[in-house]
Scaffold this active site. Structure first.
Site, mmCIF file in Angstrom:
data_model
loop_
_atom_site.group_PDB
_atom_site.id
_atom_site.type_symbol
_atom_site.label_atom_id
_atom_site.label_comp_id
_atom_site.label_asym_id
_atom_site.label_seq_id
_atom_site.Cartn_x
_atom_site.Cartn_y
_atom_site.Cartn_z
ATOM 1 N N ASP A 91 -8.040 -5.088 -0.114
ATOM 2 C CA ASP A 91 -8.578 -5.895 -1.207
ATOM 3 C C ASP A 91 -8.225 -7.372 -1.114
ATOM 4 O O ASP A 91 -8.735 -8.179 -1.894
ATOM 5 C CB ASP A 91 -8.062 -5.350 -2.551
ATOM 6 C CG ASP A 91 -8.698 -4.022 -2.887
ATOM 7 O OD1 ASP A 91 -9.878 -3.847 -2.550
ATOM 8 O OD2 ASP A 91 -8.024 -3.168 -3.472
ATOM 9 N N HIS A 135 0.845 -1.185 0.000
ATOM 10 C CA HIS A 135 0.000 0.000 0.000
ATOM 11 C C HIS A 135 0.879 1.233 0.000
ATOM 12 O O HIS A 135 1.945 1.224 0.605
ATOM 13 C CB HIS A 135 -0.909 0.016 1.243
ATOM 14 C CG HIS A 135 -2.058 0.945 1.087
ATOM 15 N ND1 HIS A 135 -1.963 2.286 1.388
ATOM 16 C CD2 HIS A 135 -3.318 0.741 0.615
ATOM 17 C CE1 HIS A 135 -3.119 2.854 1.120
ATOM 18 N NE2 HIS A 135 -3.956 1.951 0.654
HETATM 19 N N1 CMC Z 1 4.052 -7.590 -5.020
HETATM 20 C C1 CMC Z 1 5.403 -7.608 -5.180
HETATM 21 N N2 CMC Z 1 6.194 -6.538 -4.967
HETATM 22 C C2 CMC Z 1 5.605 -5.393 -4.576
HETATM 23 C C3 CMC Z 1 4.220 -5.304 -4.387
HETATM 24 C C4 CMC Z 1 3.427 -6.453 -4.623
HETATM 25 N N3 CMC Z 1 2.089 -6.432 -4.459
HETATM 26 N N4 CMC Z 1 3.880 -4.043 -4.003
HETATM 27 C C5 CMC Z 1 5.045 -3.363 -3.956
HETATM 28 N N5 CMC Z 1 6.082 -4.179 -4.296
HETATM 29 C C6 CMC Z 1 7.504 -3.822 -4.300
HETATM 30 C C7 CMC Z 1 7.849 -2.984 -5.525
HETATM 31 O O1 CMC Z 1 8.259 -3.818 -6.607
HETATM 32 C C8 CMC Z 1 8.978 -2.129 -4.986
HETATM 33 O O2 CMC Z 1 10.144 -2.933 -4.916
HETATM 34 P P1 CMC Z 1 11.599 -2.266 -5.155
HETATM 35 O O3 CMC Z 1 11.762 -1.286 -4.032
HETATM 36 O O4 CMC Z 1 12.537 -3.415 -5.092
HETATM 37 O O5 CMC Z 1 11.539 -1.617 -6.514
HETATM 38 C C9 CMC Z 1 8.554 -1.838 -3.553
HETATM 39 O O6 CMC Z 1 7.728 -2.977 -3.173
HETATM 40 C C10 CMC Z 1 7.741 -0.542 -3.374
HETATM 41 O O7 CMC Z 1 6.623 -0.596 -4.261
HETATM 42 P P2 CMC Z 1 6.047 0.642 -5.073
HETATM 43 O O8 CMC Z 1 5.321 0.138 -6.281
HETATM 44 O O9 CMC Z 1 7.136 1.647 -5.290
HETATM 45 O O10 CMC Z 1 5.052 1.237 -4.010
HETATM 46 P P3 CMC Z 1 3.837 2.198 -4.318
HETATM 47 O O11 CMC Z 1 3.542 2.902 -3.064
HETATM 48 O O12 CMC Z 1 4.105 3.016 -5.535
HETATM 49 O O13 CMC Z 1 2.652 1.192 -4.712
HETATM 50 C C11 CMC Z 1 0.798 -0.243 -4.610
HETATM 51 C C12 CMC Z 1 1.645 0.798 -3.868
HETATM 52 C C13 CMC Z 1 -0.482 -0.510 -3.826
HETATM 53 C C14 CMC Z 1 0.389 0.304 -5.992
HETATM 54 C C15 CMC Z 1 1.631 -1.558 -4.764
HETATM 55 O O14 CMC Z 1 1.973 -2.062 -3.498
HETATM 56 C C16 CMC Z 1 0.911 -2.610 -5.594
HETATM 57 O O15 CMC Z 1 0.995 -2.597 -6.822
HETATM 58 N N6 CMC Z 1 0.148 -3.557 -4.926
HETATM 59 C C17 CMC Z 1 -0.630 -4.522 -5.641
HETATM 60 C C18 CMC Z 1 -1.929 -3.879 -6.105
HETATM 61 C C19 CMC Z 1 -2.901 -3.694 -4.953
HETATM 62 O O16 CMC Z 1 -3.130 -4.577 -4.157
HETATM 63 N N7 CMC Z 1 -3.553 -2.497 -4.927
HETATM 64 C C20 CMC Z 1 -4.577 -2.172 -3.945
HETATM 65 C C21 CMC Z 1 -4.173 -1.091 -2.985
HETATM 66 S S1 CMC Z 1 -5.298 -0.985 -1.575
HETATM 67 C C22 CMC Z 1 -6.825 -0.521 -2.239
HETATM 68 C C23 CMC Z 1 -6.844 0.903 -2.611
HETATM 69 O O17 CMC Z 1 -6.932 1.770 -1.729
HETATM 70 O O18 CMC Z 1 -6.804 1.179 -3.816
#
Ligand code: CMC
Length: 427
Positions: free
Chosen positions: A363, A306
């Site tokens: 989710d 998240h």
């Molecule tokens: N699976 C594997 N790796 C992950 C995941 C995941 N679900 N989420 C983050 N990472 C890794 C990412 O690859 C990165 O690694 P590194 O530092 O080595 O490059 C690190 O963790 C930080 O991730 P980020 O993408 O920079 O973080 P963000 O804050 O931009 O993204 C997020 C947050 C929710 C988009 C992401 O965690 C994600 O894609 N999760 C899966 C989709 C999901 O479940 N979304 C629902 C969010 S809750 C409902 C809502 O409010 O919308």
């Protein structure tokens, strides 16, 4: 602590005021930055940028706290119903009995949806994704309610709020029933908000619908948990669209589109599709954990991680417990819940997830409940939108009453500098 931050740029020092919230969050006020320094800040994805001051939702991602206007999410899900929470998010206080009854009665009176909307619904192929149809129908509502709301008028604002709170559940039920080719249902003013929703969704033609308290309670909880989450992608969209003085319904329609994406509300559909895929593949959770960690593999563990929570998402904690209870009460045994629990258990002890503070989010378990109560996968994000509606309304209202200027970020241009134009034949 000082009430100013100092910025040194090109050997010159600038003082920037600090803003402190009621929970002691600190912001550096950069409103005068460009005018005084000529520079802007750069923050793609707004990871460090506050877009507003707000009194609606507080969350502490490190401690796993979520409160609506000061009330803990745990208290609200256990002791309030969705409509009380909607009132709280929109008007800032929990309603007393008279306020609640008036709000509810006014909603009931507005629940008729112009039948010309059905003609629009009929124009969509049955295979259309419900989120696309819902966004379009919400936009279409504008044509039947074309007057823009005068936000200075409490009465006009109230009327618009009540209208969308009343008509949106009908639209979601129609989207659901249309996708299954079932006769459309109408709102029933004898029922409470969530019971009415259940009846509109699940009533079989020619039969009396029997309410199931387990389903009503589960839906109440899910809708409350999704009702607001401060400046997330869809809410920021609603605020930014509304900041151009676009109307409430148009702003909400834009919010629905933003919510649809797999990284936001669309994750609940993606989670169940992922769990089903793991099951069909033989249930080897370790294999998929490995894929999620492999930087050359686009696969992500959906429902994990998240932007703000770097600790357990408090909503996920409540939903996980509810998933167990609902499946138990309904006598449903779903192997997908076991796969979800297995993935969670492994992730919580895997250094990749631990180091990056990736925990299950709202989710991860919600789809298991939706599936158990008879909502198909493509409708999951529609259910999220239904819950998020009062949050969008409250945030839109707050933004307009704060007279927030039109949202218009700046950029750092990195394209070509001036070039001589060559006519087509010479290129
Ligand atoms: N699976 C594997 N790796 C992950 C995941 C995941 N679900 N989420 C983050 N990472 C890794 C990412 O690859 C990165 O690694 P590194 O530092 O080595 O490059 C690190 O963790 C930080 O991730 P980020 O993408 O920079 O973080 P963000 O804050 O931009 O993204 C997020 C947050 C929710 C988009 C992401 O965690 C994600 O894609 N999760 C899966 C989709 C999901 O479940 N979304 C629902 C969010 S809750 C409902 C809502 O409010 O919308």
């Amino acid at each position: 602590m000082s009430d100013k931050a100092t910025l040194i740029l090109n050997d010159k020092s600038y003082e920037l005021p600090l803003v402190k919230g009621t929970e002691n969050e600190i912001g550096i006020d950069i409103k005068s930055l460009r005018a005084s320094t000529g520079a802007i800040t750069l923050d793609p994805g707004f990871k460090n940028t506050g877009s507003c001051e707000s009194s609606i939702t507080y969350l502490d991602g490190e401690k796993g706290i979520l409160r609506y206007a000061g009330y803990a999410i745990e208290d609200l899900t256990n002791r309030a119903n969705f409509l009380e929470v909607a009132y709280l998010l929109i008007f800032g206080e929990l309603p007393n009995e008279a306020q609640y009854n008036k709000f509810f009665d006014d909603i009931k009176k507005q629940s008729y949806v112009n039948y010309n909307m059905v003609r629009i619904l009929d124009g969509f192929p049955k295979s259309a994704h419900p989120m696309g149809v819902l966004a379009s129908l919400t936009s279409a509502l504008i044509s039947f309610n074309p007057k823009t709301v005068d936000v200075e008028s409490d009465e006009e604002m109230y009327k618009a709020i009540v209208k969308i709170m009343a008509k949106f559940p009908v639209l979601t039920a129609w989207v659901f029933r249309n996708s299954k080719d079932e006769v459309l249902t109408e709102s029933d003013s004898d029922l409470d908000y969530v019971e009415n929703l259940c009846q509109m969704f699940f009533k079989e033609e020619g039969k009396k619908y029997e309410q199931n308290p387990v389903i009503v309670n589960a839906l109440n909880q899910l809708l409350i948990l999704h009702a607001d989450h401060e400046q997330n992608c869809s809410t920021s969209t609603v605020r930014i669209v509304g900041s151009s003085h676009a109307g409430l319904f148009a702003s909400i329609s834009a919010g629905i589109s933003a919510l649809w994406g797999r990284l936001h509300g669309g994750a609940n559909q993606a989670v169940l599709e992922m769990l089903d895929a793991i099951m069909e593949d033989g249930g080897d959770t370790k294999k998929f954990m490995q894929k999620a960690k492999d930087k050359n593999d686009p696969f992500r563990l959906m429902g994990f991680g998240h932007r703000v929570y770097k600790n357990f998402d408090p909503r996920a904690r409540i939903i996980k417990k509810a998933a167990d209870e609902v499946l138990n009460d309904l006598g449903v045994s779903d192997p997908v819940l076991d796969i979800a629990k297995g993935l969670e258990e492994e992730a919580l002890k895997d250094s990749y997830f631990v180091d990056r503070k990736l925990y299950p989010n709202v989710d991860f378990y919600s789809g298991v409940i939706y599936k158990a109560i008879g909502i198909p996968v493509e409708m999951f994000t529609v259910m999220f939108a239904l819950g998020r509606l009062p949050g969008w309304i409250g945030q839109w209202r707050e933004m307009r009453l704060q007279k927030q200027p039109i949202g218009r970020p700046r950029q750092i241009y990195v394209g070509p500098t001036h070039r001589e134009f060559k006519p087509l034949a010479e290129r």
